[in-house]
Design a protein around this motif. Structure first.
Motif, mmCIF file in Angstrom:
data_model
loop_
_atom_site.group_PDB
_atom_site.id
_atom_site.type_symbol
_atom_site.label_atom_id
_atom_site.label_comp_id
_atom_site.label_asym_id
_atom_site.label_seq_id
_atom_site.Cartn_x
_atom_site.Cartn_y
_atom_site.Cartn_z
ATOM 1 N N TYR A 68 -10.880 6.621 -32.831
ATOM 2 C CA TYR A 68 -9.436 6.462 -32.597
ATOM 3 C C TYR A 68 -8.790 5.987 -33.884
ATOM 4 N N THR A 69 -7.726 6.674 -34.294
ATOM 5 C CA THR A 69 -6.908 6.207 -35.408
ATOM 6 C C THR A 69 -5.626 5.622 -34.833
ATOM 7 N N SER A 70 -5.421 4.337 -35.042
ATOM 8 C CA SER A 70 -4.270 3.651 -34.456
ATOM 9 C C SER A 70 -2.973 4.183 -35.047
ATOM 10 N N PRO A 71 -2.037 4.667 -34.212
ATOM 11 C CA PRO A 71 -0.742 5.086 -34.746
ATOM 12 C C PRO A 71 0.094 3.902 -35.210
ATOM 13 N N ALA A 72 -0.259 2.694 -34.774
ATOM 14 C CA ALA A 72 0.490 1.494 -35.165
ATOM 15 C C ALA A 72 0.062 0.978 -36.530
ATOM 16 N N SER A 73 -1.257 0.948 -36.781
ATOM 17 C CA SER A 73 -1.764 0.347 -38.020
ATOM 18 C C SER A 73 -2.394 1.348 -38.970
ATOM 19 N N GLY A 74 -2.743 2.542 -38.484
ATOM 20 C CA GLY A 74 -3.452 3.514 -39.298
ATOM 21 C C GLY A 74 -4.940 3.233 -39.423
ATOM 22 N N LYS A 75 -5.432 2.164 -38.772
ATOM 23 C CA LYS A 75 -6.847 1.815 -38.873
ATOM 24 C C LYS A 75 -7.691 2.724 -37.984
ATOM 25 N N LEU A 76 -8.947 2.924 -38.419
ATOM 26 C CA LEU A 76 -9.893 3.748 -37.688
ATOM 27 C C LEU A 76 -10.792 2.855 -36.843
ATOM 28 N N ASP B 92 -6.952 8.532 -27.218
ATOM 29 C CA ASP B 92 -5.812 9.427 -27.384
ATOM 30 C C ASP B 92 -4.740 8.784 -28.252
ATOM 31 N N GLU B 93 -4.574 9.291 -29.470
ATOM 32 C CA GLU B 93 -3.557 8.752 -30.379
ATOM 33 C C GLU B 93 -2.132 8.994 -29.883
ATOM 34 N N THR B 94 -1.912 10.016 -29.072
ATOM 35 C CA THR B 94 -0.549 10.314 -28.625
ATOM 36 C C THR B 94 -0.053 9.321 -27.585
ATOM 37 N N THR B 95 -0.981 8.690 -26.871
ATOM 38 C CA THR B 95 -0.600 7.746 -25.818
ATOM 39 C C THR B 95 -1.120 6.335 -26.049
ATOM 40 N N GLY B 96 -2.029 6.154 -27.016
ATOM 41 C CA GLY B 96 -2.625 4.840 -27.241
ATOM 42 C C GLY B 96 -3.575 4.421 -26.136
ATOM 43 N N LYS B 97 -4.175 5.398 -25.426
ATOM 44 C CA LYS B 97 -5.050 5.091 -24.299
ATOM 45 C C LYS B 97 -6.494 5.497 -24.583
ATOM 46 N N LEU B 98 -7.409 4.751 -23.988
ATOM 47 C CA LEU B 98 -8.831 5.045 -24.035
ATOM 48 C C LEU B 98 -9.268 5.501 -22.650
ATOM 49 N N TYR B 99 -9.820 6.716 -22.563
ATOM 50 C CA TYR B 99 -10.353 7.240 -21.309
ATOM 51 C C TYR B 99 -11.869 7.057 -21.339
ATOM 52 N N LEU B 100 -12.399 6.357 -20.346
ATOM 53 C CA LEU B 100 -13.816 5.996 -20.322
ATOM 54 C C LEU B 100 -14.433 6.457 -19.015
ATOM 55 N N GLY B 101 -15.524 7.216 -19.112
ATOM 56 C CA GLY B 101 -16.202 7.724 -17.924
ATOM 57 C C GLY B 101 -17.279 6.779 -17.446
ATOM 58 N N GLU B 102 -17.069 6.176 -16.275
ATOM 59 C CA GLU B 102 -18.130 5.428 -15.596
ATOM 60 C C GLU B 102 -18.833 6.450 -14.707
ATOM 61 N N GLU B 103 -20.043 6.834 -15.060
ATOM 62 C CA GLU B 103 -20.645 8.087 -14.612
ATOM 63 C C GLU B 103 -20.598 8.303 -13.097
ATOM 64 N N ASP B 104 -20.942 7.291 -12.324
ATOM 65 C CA ASP B 104 -21.014 7.454 -10.871
ATOM 66 C C ASP B 104 -19.743 7.016 -10.155
ATOM 67 N N VAL B 105 -18.722 6.622 -10.905
ATOM 68 C CA VAL B 105 -17.508 6.051 -10.307
ATOM 69 C C VAL B 105 -16.280 6.907 -10.584
ATOM 70 N N GLY B 106 -16.066 7.286 -11.845
ATOM 71 C CA GLY B 106 -14.890 8.061 -12.213
ATOM 72 C C GLY B 106 -14.474 7.792 -13.643
ATOM 73 N N VAL B 107 -13.228 8.066 -13.945
ATOM 74 C CA VAL B 107 -12.703 7.904 -15.301
ATOM 75 C C VAL B 107 -11.622 6.831 -15.282
ATOM 76 N N TRP B 108 -11.786 5.817 -16.161
ATOM 77 C CA TRP B 108 -10.849 4.701 -16.286
ATOM 78 C C TRP B 108 -9.963 4.885 -17.518
ATOM 79 N N VAL B 109 -8.766 4.312 -17.449
ATOM 80 C CA VAL B 109 -7.825 4.353 -18.562
ATOM 81 C C VAL B 109 -7.564 2.927 -19.033
ATOM 82 N N TYR B 110 -7.925 2.658 -20.293
ATOM 83 C CA TYR B 110 -7.702 1.359 -20.936
ATOM 84 C C TYR B 110 -6.709 1.538 -22.086
ATOM 85 N N GLY B 111 -6.216 0.456 -22.620
ATOM 86 C CA GLY B 111 -5.512 0.504 -23.879
ATOM 87 C C GLY B 111 -6.500 0.665 -25.013
#
Length: 341
Positions: free
Chosen positions: A148-156, A199-218
């Motif tokens: 992820y490249t932060s759109p706020a800071s440019g950091k990787l 996702d740099e366009t939304t600032g969100k992290l999508y994480l797959g918990e394999e047996d549960v589903g997909v979570w959305v974090y900052g």
């Protein structure tokens, strides 16, 4: 009380009872079918070996773009857009791989023979080959990875994660061939995780918990651990476990629904579920089954993929029962977007 209610309900007309009935869990609508136009050379190891692809877009000549992909039994592979292998790096047991700019990071899967570190590489636009820069040990024993490249800071940043459910966020900085790495966040997502997409366009992290589903974090390091659910496995959800690869391109998010051999599609802005598709046997390539990792881009990749590409790992590679080593399939992205807008 429950007995009296049941007596009164039983006396109601059938039409009224139908109107009062709780809605059933949504059935999985049939997947629309698309076909691939390219498949890569098989990975060198047999069995469950191939896993995750990452697309690198050439900065000046789109047709010279490449796909970096994992053979988690001992190699990192680089393919051109015809599927031909142009580099194999042995000794890399990467389960997942991702890239931003010219920096490529693989998560060295301890279960497959690696040591759980992040391998950091640089890709040379002139040669399209990777050069190793640094190994970064992690607190989570890296299994999945996304950048992820932060759109706020440019950091990787890199997000290694583990089958234990632990997730870590690292700040990476490359200066020439020197890499510095600093851990900035560590948390527990629950059960086994692997697939992720930042996702740099939304600032969100999508994480797959394999047996549960997909979570959305900052995705920013200060975002904390609050989360919402994109979709779930089991009753009421649209994903059949495992929830594996996650990616986005254009205005769509894609998730590998491994247990149903297809892919779910969501609106990137609203996160609404839009439907599902499968990659079926075609004249140029066979289907994708039991898929782990996926990647996609809407960028021009030259004459073969002028509107982008969707790439899926194929867990069977060939007719049912085939012993062919696993590989990756390339689908022109417009074949998918034509189905979902």
């Amino acid at each position: 009380m429950s007995f009296a209610l049941s007596v009164r309900t039983a006396a109601l007309p059938a039409a009224v009872l139908a109107a009062l009935a709780l809605p059933a869990a949504p059935a999985h609508a049939a997947a629309v079918s698309v076909t691939a136009t390219v498949e890569t050379a098989p990975v060198s190891h047999s069995g469950d070996a191939a896993d995750d692809p990452a697309i690198w877009v050439h900065p000046t000549d789109p047709a010279k773009s490449v796909v970096v992909a994992t053979d988690k039994k001992g190699a990192l592979e680089v393919y051109d857009m015809t599927g031909a292998r142009i580099q194999r790096i042995t000794g890399d047991y990467g389960n997942n791989v991702d890239l931003r700019g010219n920096i490529v990071v693989s998560a060295d899967d301890e279960a497959a023979g690696g040591n759980g570190v992040m391998h950091v590489y640089r890709i040379d636009p002139g040669t399209r080959r990777l050069t190793w820069l640094k190994d970064v040990p992690t607190e989570v024993t890296a299994h999945g990875i996304c950048l992820y490249t932060s759109p706020a800071s440019g950091k990787l940043y890199a997000f290694p994660n583990s089958t234990s459910g632990r997730v870590e966020q690292w700040e990476l900085a490359a200066n020439g061939d020197a890499v510095t790495a600093t851990s900035v966040r560590l948390w527990d997502a629950g059960s086994a995780v692997e697939g992720c997409y930042a996702d740099e366009t939304t600032g969100k992290l999508y994480l797959g918990e394999e047996d549960v589903g997909v979570w959305v974090y900052g995705a920013e390091p200060t975002a904390g651990t609050s989360r919402t659910k994109l979709d779930s496995t089991g009753s009421g959800g649209h994903i059949t476990a495992d929830a594996e690869g996650i990616t986005a391109a254009g205005n769509r998010i894609y998730v590998s629904s491994q247990g149903s051999n297809d892919f779910t599609v969501y609106d990137r802005a609203t996160r609404a579920y839009l439907g599902r598709f499968s990659v079926s046997n075609g004249t140029a390539a066979d289907d994708c089954e039991d898929t782990d990792g996926i990647d996609a881009t809407a960028a021009n990749l030259g004459p073969a993929f002028p509107q982008g590409v969707f790439i899926c790992q194929d867990g069977s590679n060939g007719a049912p029962g085939s012993s062919g080593n696993q590989n990756f399939k390339f689908v022109p992205l417009q074949r998918i977007t034509a189905q979902f807008g």
